[in-house]
Design a protein around this motif. Structure first.
Motif, PDB file in Angstrom:
ATOM      1  N   HIS A 198       0.833  -1.205   0.000  1.00 55.21           N
ATOM      2  CA  HIS A 198       0.000   0.000   0.000  1.00 55.21           C
ATOM      3  C   HIS A 198       0.872   1.262   0.000  1.00 55.21           C
ATOM      4  O   HIS A 198       0.546   2.247  -0.666  1.00 55.21           O
ATOM      5  CB  HIS A 198      -0.962  -0.007   1.193  1.00 55.21           C
ATOM      6  CG  HIS A 198      -0.289  -0.118   2.522  1.00 55.21           C
ATOM      7  ND1 HIS A 198       0.459  -1.226   2.905  1.00 55.21           N
ATOM      8  CD2 HIS A 198      -0.220   0.752   3.561  1.00 55.21           C
ATOM      9  CE1 HIS A 198       0.937  -1.024   4.125  1.00 55.21           C
ATOM     10  NE2 HIS A 198       0.536   0.160   4.539  1.00 55.21           N
TER      11      HIS A 198
ATOM     12  N   ASP B  94       1.374   4.094  -3.287  1.00 55.02           N
ATOM     13  CA  ASP B  94       1.270   5.528  -3.039  1.00 55.02           C
ATOM     14  C   ASP B  94       2.536   6.242  -3.510  1.00 55.02           C
ATOM     15  O   ASP B  94       2.476   7.261  -4.210  1.00 55.02           O
ATOM     16  CB  ASP B  94       1.029   5.766  -1.544  1.00 55.02           C
ATOM     17  CG  ASP B  94       0.941   7.239  -1.189  1.00 55.02           C
ATOM     18  OD1 ASP B  94       0.381   8.031  -1.978  1.00 55.02           O
ATOM     19  OD2 ASP B  94       1.433   7.611  -0.102  1.00 55.02           O
TER      20      ASP B  94
ATOM     21  N   GLN C 113       2.804   6.334  -7.454  1.00 56.15           N
ATOM     22  CA  GLN C 113       1.956   7.358  -8.072  1.00 56.15           C
ATOM     23  C   GLN C 113       2.490   8.756  -7.803  1.00 56.15           C
ATOM     24  O   GLN C 113       2.525   9.591  -8.696  1.00 56.15           O
ATOM     25  CB  GLN C 113       0.516   7.242  -7.566  1.00 56.15           C
ATOM     26  CG  GLN C 113      -0.296   6.234  -8.326  1.00 56.15           C
ATOM     27  CD  GLN C 113      -1.782   6.351  -8.037  1.00 56.15           C
ATOM     28  OE1 GLN C 113      -2.208   6.929  -7.029  1.00 56.15           O
ATOM     29  NE2 GLN C 113      -2.580   5.783  -8.925  1.00 56.15           N
TER      30      GLN C 113
ATOM     31  N   LYS D 176      -8.276   1.565  -5.630  1.00 60.93           N
ATOM     32  CA  LYS D 176      -8.045   2.864  -6.281  1.00 60.93           C
ATOM     33  C   LYS D 176      -6.918   2.821  -7.323  1.00 60.93           C
ATOM     34  O   LYS D 176      -6.716   3.769  -8.060  1.00 60.93           O
ATOM     35  CB  LYS D 176      -7.794   3.954  -5.246  1.00 60.93           C
ATOM     36  CG  LYS D 176      -6.490   3.889  -4.504  1.00 60.93           C
ATOM     37  CD  LYS D 176      -6.423   5.059  -3.537  1.00 60.93           C
ATOM     38  CE  LYS D 176      -5.108   5.137  -2.839  1.00 60.93           C
ATOM     39  NZ  LYS D 176      -5.016   6.311  -1.966  1.00 60.93           N
ATOM     40  N   TYR D 177      -6.211   1.694  -7.409  1.00 63.28           N
ATOM     41  CA  TYR D 177      -5.135   1.570  -8.398  1.00 63.28           C
ATOM     42  C   TYR D 177      -5.526   0.692  -9.585  1.00 63.28           C
ATOM     43  O   TYR D 177      -4.740   0.499 -10.498  1.00 63.28           O
ATOM     44  CB  TYR D 177      -3.876   0.997  -7.726  1.00 63.28           C
ATOM     45  CG  TYR D 177      -3.403   1.838  -6.568  1.00 63.28           C
ATOM     46  CD1 TYR D 177      -2.672   3.006  -6.786  1.00 63.28           C
ATOM     47  CD2 TYR D 177      -3.708   1.496  -5.254  1.00 63.28           C
ATOM     48  CE1 TYR D 177      -2.260   3.797  -5.727  1.00 63.28           C
ATOM     49  CE2 TYR D 177      -3.293   2.274  -4.189  1.00 63.28           C
ATOM     50  CZ  TYR D 177      -2.575   3.426  -4.431  1.00 63.28           C
ATOM     51  OH  TYR D 177      -2.162   4.212  -3.378  1.00 63.28           O
ATOM     52  N   GLU D 178      -6.755   0.162  -9.559  1.00 62.33           N
ATOM     53  CA  GLU D 178      -7.200  -0.758 -10.611  1.00 62.33           C
ATOM     54  C   GLU D 178      -7.157  -0.148 -12.007  1.00 62.33           C
ATOM     55  O   GLU D 178      -6.883  -0.839 -12.976  1.00 62.33           O
ATOM     56  CB  GLU D 178      -8.630  -1.252 -10.323  1.00 62.33           C
ATOM     57  CG  GLU D 178      -8.691  -2.259  -9.204  1.00 62.33           C
ATOM     58  CD  GLU D 178     -10.115  -2.683  -8.882  1.00 62.33           C
ATOM     59  OE1 GLU D 178     -11.073  -2.116  -9.442  1.00 62.33           O
ATOM     60  OE2 GLU D 178     -10.262  -3.599  -8.045  1.00 62.33           O
ATOM     61  N   ASN D 179      -7.433   1.143 -12.119  1.00 59.01           N
ATOM     62  CA  ASN D 179      -7.461   1.796 -13.433  1.00 59.01           C
ATOM     63  C   ASN D 179      -6.164   2.511 -13.778  1.00 59.01           C
ATOM     64  O   ASN D 179      -6.092   3.197 -14.792  1.00 59.01           O
ATOM     65  CB  ASN D 179      -8.648   2.769 -13.504  1.00 59.01           C
ATOM     66  CG  ASN D 179      -9.965   2.035 -13.389  1.00 59.01           C
ATOM     67  OD1 ASN D 179     -10.131   0.948 -13.939  1.00 59.01           O
ATOM     68  ND2 ASN D 179     -10.901   2.620 -12.661  1.00 59.01           N
ATOM     69  N   ASP D 180      -5.156   2.361 -12.934  1.00 61.23           N
ATOM     70  CA  ASP D 180      -3.858   2.986 -13.188  1.00 61.23           C
ATOM     71  C   ASP D 180      -3.078   2.093 -14.147  1.00 61.23           C
ATOM     72  O   ASP D 180      -2.633   1.004 -13.788  1.00 61.23           O
ATOM     73  CB  ASP D 180      -3.092   3.158 -11.874  1.00 61.23           C
ATOM     74  CG  ASP D 180      -1.793   3.926 -12.038  1.00 61.23           C
ATOM     75  OD1 ASP D 180      -1.249   3.969 -13.170  1.00 61.23           O
ATOM     76  OD2 ASP D 180      -1.301   4.464 -11.035  1.00 61.23           O
TER      77      ASP D 180
END
Length: 193
Positions: free
Chosen positions: A38, A42, A45, A69-73
């Motif tokens: 985690h 962070d 990004q 929140k990182y699935e679409n990165d």
């Protein structure tokens, strides 16, 4: 401690001839909170590094909400299983592991053998990686230091090569026969004294 098989060592020429493909940072291990994944996501990004963060390991259900929140990165790739771990090591540019709890992880030995600069926490690399020689030892919660070192390694191919060559050289100290010899000497020293 762990050790390496000679086949775990990448050829020096492969390090010197690494192409200019997409910059790839690598994490290998269980994707669980105590490994600091985690934190790593962070930091990745926030660094703004142009490339890919490849996370190889089984994702634990407890951390899935944090990872959502990182699935679409598109700069982050999750690989849950592979039979060919060495191909990922050999095509990466840096090994990252901000582990919070560890015990001399085999994945760090493999990173050294693959000639990867290592940016790791003390738990993930102390005693293996020497700070500013094979990589960097950083406190896992020191976000700015992680960002700075990641950006430095990204921006300088020369620095990556220097750290990578030192890592590959250091890996030779951890070949199984050398590890066994060292342990035997330690045991003999204790028995004799």
């Amino acid at each position: 401690s762990y050790g390496l098989d000679p086949k775990d060592l990448i050829e020096i020429s492969a390090l010197k001839n690494k192409g200019s493909s997409e910059f790839t940072a690598l994490f290998v291990g269980s994707v669980i909170p105590r490994k600091g994944v985690h934190l790593l996501l962070d930091y990745w990004q926030a660094s703004g590094v142009r490339g890919k963060l490849k996370i190889i390991g089984e994702v634990d259900t407890a951390i899935k909400p944090i990872l959502a929140k990182y699935e679409n990165d598109l700069s982050v790739e999750f690989v849950s299983f592979t039979n060919d771990l060495m191909s990922h090591y050999s095509t990466s540019d840096v090994f990252l592991m901000p582990s919070l709890e560890e015990g001399s992880p085999l994945v760090t030995y493999l990173a050294l053998g693959a000639g990867l600069p290592c940016i790791v926490s003390p738990m993930a690399g102390d005693g293996l990686v020497r700070d500013d020689i094979e990589g960097y030892i950083l406190e896992p919660h020191d976000k700015q230091s992680w960002i700075d070192k990641l950006q430095q390694v990204f921006e300088s191919k020369e620095k990556r090569l220097k750290l990578g060559l030192a890592a590959r050289e250091r890996a030779e100290m951890f070949i199984w026969n050398k590890v066994a010899e060292k342990r035997a000497q330690q045991i003999l020293t204790r028995v004799i004294s």
